[in-house]
Design a protein around this motif. Structure first.
Motif, PDB file in Angstrom:
ATOM      1  N   GLU A   1     -10.429  -3.430  13.545  1.00 15.40           N
ATOM      2  CA  GLU A   1     -10.341  -4.830  13.955  1.00 15.40           C
ATOM      3  C   GLU A   1      -9.815  -5.712  12.835  1.00 15.40           C
ATOM      4  O   GLU A   1      -9.441  -6.857  13.067  1.00 15.40           O
ATOM      5  CB  GLU A   1     -11.718  -5.331  14.396  1.00 15.40           C
ATOM      6  N   ASP A   2      -9.786  -5.191  11.616  1.00 19.30           N
ATOM      7  CA  ASP A   2      -9.456  -5.998  10.442  1.00 19.30           C
ATOM      8  C   ASP A   2      -7.984  -5.991  10.061  1.00 19.30           C
ATOM      9  O   ASP A   2      -7.608  -6.656   9.097  1.00 19.30           O
ATOM     10  CB  ASP A   2     -10.292  -5.540   9.251  1.00 19.30           C
ATOM     11  N   GLY A   3      -7.155  -5.235  10.742  1.00 24.08           N
ATOM     12  CA  GLY A   3      -5.737  -5.209  10.414  1.00 24.08           C
ATOM     13  C   GLY A   3      -5.058  -3.984  10.962  1.00 24.08           C
ATOM     14  O   GLY A   3      -5.646  -3.171  11.669  1.00 24.08           O
ATOM     15  N   THR A   4      -3.811  -3.870  10.604  1.00 33.12           N
ATOM     16  CA  THR A   4      -2.912  -2.845  11.128  1.00 33.12           C
ATOM     17  C   THR A   4      -2.824  -1.652  10.179  1.00 33.12           C
ATOM     18  O   THR A   4      -3.009  -1.802   8.979  1.00 33.12           O
ATOM     19  CB  THR A   4      -1.513  -3.475  11.310  1.00 33.12           C
ATOM     20  N   ALA A   5      -2.493  -0.492  10.715  1.00 33.32           N
ATOM     21  CA  ALA A   5      -2.285   0.714   9.915  1.00 33.32           C
ATOM     22  C   ALA A   5      -0.806   0.863   9.580  1.00 33.32           C
ATOM     23  O   ALA A   5       0.066   0.618  10.418  1.00 33.32           O
ATOM     24  CB  ALA A   5      -2.764   1.946  10.681  1.00 33.32           C
ATOM     25  N   ILE A   6      -0.538   1.249   8.328  1.00 25.98           N
ATOM     26  CA  ILE A   6       0.829   1.497   7.859  1.00 25.98           C
ATOM     27  C   ILE A   6       0.830   2.823   7.118  1.00 25.98           C
ATOM     28  O   ILE A   6      -0.089   3.116   6.353  1.00 25.98           O
ATOM     29  CB  ILE A   6       1.316   0.374   6.915  1.00 25.98           C
ATOM     30  N   ALA A   7       1.880   3.602   7.322  1.00 22.45           N
ATOM     31  CA  ALA A   7       2.129   4.804   6.523  1.00 22.45           C
ATOM     32  C   ALA A   7       3.530   4.688   5.947  1.00 22.45           C
ATOM     33  O   ALA A   7       4.442   4.185   6.619  1.00 22.45           O
ATOM     34  CB  ALA A   7       2.007   6.060   7.375  1.00 22.45           C
ATOM     35  N   ILE A   8       3.688   5.125   4.719  1.00 24.44           N
ATOM     36  CA  ILE A   8       5.003   5.116   4.091  1.00 24.44           C
ATOM     37  C   ILE A   8       5.351   6.551   3.773  1.00 24.44           C
ATOM     38  O   ILE A   8       4.654   7.232   3.022  1.00 24.44           O
ATOM     39  CB  ILE A   8       5.028   4.228   2.837  1.00 24.44           C
ATOM     40  N   GLN A   9       6.414   7.014   4.390  1.00 25.14           N
ATOM     41  CA  GLN A   9       6.852   8.401   4.244  1.00 25.14           C
ATOM     42  C   GLN A   9       8.247   8.447   3.623  1.00 25.14           C
ATOM     43  O   GLN A   9       9.009   7.512   3.772  1.00 25.14           O
ATOM     44  CB  GLN A   9       6.856   9.081   5.621  1.00 25.14           C
ATOM     45  N   PRO A  10       8.600   9.456   2.911  1.00 24.28           N
ATOM     46  CA  PRO A  10       7.869  10.703   2.688  1.00 24.28           C
ATOM     47  C   PRO A  10       6.868  10.620   1.543  1.00 24.28           C
ATOM     48  O   PRO A  10       6.408  11.642   1.049  1.00 24.28           O
ATOM     49  CB  PRO A  10       8.979  11.685   2.365  1.00 24.28           C
ATOM     50  N   ARG A  11       6.507   9.433   1.128  1.00 26.79           N
ATOM     51  CA  ARG A  11       5.580   9.237   0.011  1.00 26.79           C
ATOM     52  C   ARG A  11       4.157   9.673   0.323  1.00 26.79           C
ATOM     53  O   ARG A  11       3.348   9.826  -0.579  1.00 26.79           O
ATOM     54  CB  ARG A  11       5.565   7.769  -0.385  1.00 26.79           C
ATOM     55  N   ASP A  12       3.823   9.786   1.594  1.00 30.83           N
ATOM     56  CA  ASP A  12       2.478  10.147   2.028  1.00 30.83           C
ATOM     57  C   ASP A  12       1.459   9.116   1.547  1.00 30.83           C
ATOM     58  O   ASP A  12       0.376   9.462   1.067  1.00 30.83           O
ATOM     59  CB  ASP A  12       2.108  11.562   1.555  1.00 30.83           C
TER      60      ASP A  12
END
Length: 113
Positions: free
Chosen positions: A69-80
């Protein structure tokens, strides 16, 4: 079908994946936590540095498994690199840490800095 793997590997150095999952359930989802505003903040940060059409790609995704509820999920690839609870206000610091103040560091991970 055209395989374009080599072309994309040469063109894209990093990919910012932003969860925009919207679901009707008892569980939190990134759409309800401001995902569209986070995507806009990421794109704006890149545009402000004339890096929108750079080797940093921005992609909206389904669930990354970090919804809250506190914010969005982000992934940065290929940095993992994985982030949860991201708000639009967090984006400038997050991206500067990952890519440098002018989005010039595509290949260095924040964890390695």
């Amino acid at each position: 079908m055209n395989r374009r793997t080599d072309q994309q590997r040469d063109r894209i150095g990093a990919q910012v994946l932003v969860c925009t999952t919207d679901r009707d359930s008892a569980y939190a989802c990134c759409a309800d936590a401001g995902a569209d505003d986070v995507v806009a903040a990421v794109e704006s940060w890149l545009r402000d540095r004339n890096a929108f059409w750079s080797p940093i790609a921005v992609t909206t995704t389904a669930c990354l498994g970090l919804c809250s509820e506190d914010g969005t999920a982000i992934a940065i690839q290929p940095r993992d690199e994985w982030y949860s609870d991201v708000t639009p206000a967090d984006v400038p610091d997050l991206l500067e840490r990952e890519f440098g103040p002018d989005a010039e560091s595509i290949h260095r991970r924040a964890a390695d800095a």
